[in-house]
Design a protein around this motif. Structure first.
Motif, mmCIF file in Angstrom:
data_model
loop_
_atom_site.group_PDB
_atom_site.id
_atom_site.type_symbol
_atom_site.label_atom_id
_atom_site.label_comp_id
_atom_site.label_asym_id
_atom_site.label_seq_id
_atom_site.Cartn_x
_atom_site.Cartn_y
_atom_site.Cartn_z
ATOM 1 N N GLU A 31 -7.056 1.217 5.675
ATOM 2 C CA GLU A 31 -6.000 0.412 5.180
ATOM 3 C C GLU A 31 -6.437 -0.407 4.053
ATOM 4 N N ALA A 32 -5.696 -0.093 2.902
ATOM 5 C CA ALA A 32 -5.877 -1.308 1.650
ATOM 6 C C ALA A 32 -7.174 -1.106 0.909
ATOM 7 N N PRO A 33 -7.562 -0.119 0.594
ATOM 8 C CA PRO A 33 -8.656 -0.232 -0.296
ATOM 9 C C PRO A 33 -7.977 -0.479 -1.775
ATOM 10 N N THR A 34 -8.760 -1.303 -2.435
ATOM 11 C CA THR A 34 -8.206 -1.838 -3.691
ATOM 12 C C THR A 34 -8.556 -1.268 -5.000
ATOM 13 N N SER A 35 -9.217 -0.380 -4.883
ATOM 14 C CA SER A 35 -9.587 0.342 -6.182
ATOM 15 C C SER A 35 -9.801 1.899 -5.808
ATOM 16 N N GLU A 36 -9.899 2.631 -7.277
ATOM 17 C CA GLU A 36 -9.799 4.152 -7.055
ATOM 18 C C GLU A 36 -11.089 4.515 -6.619
#
Length: 296
Positions: free
Chosen positions: A192-197
């Protein structure tokens, strides 16, 4: 559609097939039976019961662990009864320890759901795209997942293991947990919720081949809005669009209510809405009339 006299159509086996041959399977969020029918009528092959939307629609509150298992499962059962496509449901933390997870799995399975996701947050949990989350130990979560696998009766009932550790301990820990959760028997993995490509790409690179992967395209959330083609290229098997229907319904109701407040009636807003007859047909009035003629 989920006809009143409809027969069983093996949606769980169908979900396994879809995850195996279609990359990715798109599952828009539904927060009640009506939104689930609309998802199915739009041509999608699966429905996702959003916990965020369920909480908002049932009690008008944020997704911070306020609903009980009974409330969530009751909503899931109503959604399942409204559609024929597989329903994937949010099951929060399993609502307690490993023993609670056993009952949670049995109850969702009895409700007709095809898959659930269980997360490793401390109970009460928070929406995966909110701050202030905490997670239980990897060892406790693997025990809960083993309990979930042991509890299901139907082997086609999928257990999706979600980890929220990326926001708490970083992506290294989240990926390590995901591998352990697969070893514990989880059918599908959900970081859940990786914050970057770059983070999304790393999840795909390191976990592809371990188990099918979920991408949570949370509308307005912390994960970048990656294009559909790139998601497919990275190899994600299931893409959730959890709250778009809820946000759209909220915007529509706000607009109608503003017209009513200003003008005194909703007349000028009606041309943009479904007609009364169109709506009653959408929710199955034609089927009811057919049954009335049949059994009168």
């Amino acid at each position: 559609m989920g006809d009143l006299l409809g027969g069983l159509n093996r949606p769980r086996a169908r979900l396994r097939e879809l995850l195996a041959v279609r990359r990715p399977l798109v599952a828009p969020g539904a927060y009640d039976a009506l939104s689930a029918r609309l998802v199915e009528q739009a041509g999608f092959d699966a429905v996702y019961m959003t916990g965020f939307g369920t909480t908002a629609s049932l009690i008008g509150r944020p997704d911070v662990g306020l609903l009980s298992s009974a409330e969530m499962i009751d909503n899931a059962a109503r959604i399942v009864s409204a559609v024929d496509v597989p329903v994937i449901a949010d099951a929060d933390t399993g609502f307690g320890n490993a023993i609670n997870v056993v009952r949670t799995v049995r109850s969702y399975e009895q409700a007709g759901v095809s898959a659930i996701h269980l997360e490793d947050q401390v109970m009460p949990k928070k929406c995966g795209h909110m701050s202030g989350k905490a997670v239980i130990s990897k060892e406790e979560m693997t025990g809960k997942l083993r309990a979930a696998v042991a509890a299901r009766h139907d082997p086609d009932f999928l257990i999706i293991a979600r980890t929220d550790a990326a926001a708490v301990h970083g992506l290294d820990d989240a990926i390590d947990r995901a591998r352990a959760y697969a070893d514990a028997g989880a059918d599908v993995l959900f970081v859940e919720a990786p914050t970057s490509e770059a983070g999304i790409e790393r999840v795909a690179a390191e976990l592809s081949g371990v188990a099918p992967l979920v991408f949570n395209w949370a509308e307005g959330g912390r994960t970048p809005p990656v294009p559909a083609a790139r998601i497919a290229e990275l190899g994600f098997s299931l893409v959730l669009f959890p709250i778009g229907t809820l946000l759209a319904a909220t915007a529509g109701m706000r607009a109608l209510l503003e017209v009513l407040r200003i003008e005194g009636t909703p007349a000028s807003a009606l041309p943009g809405l479904p007609s009364f007859d169109e709506f009653t047909e959408l929710v199955g009035l034609g089927e009811v009339r057919d049954l009335e003629r049949r059994f009168s």
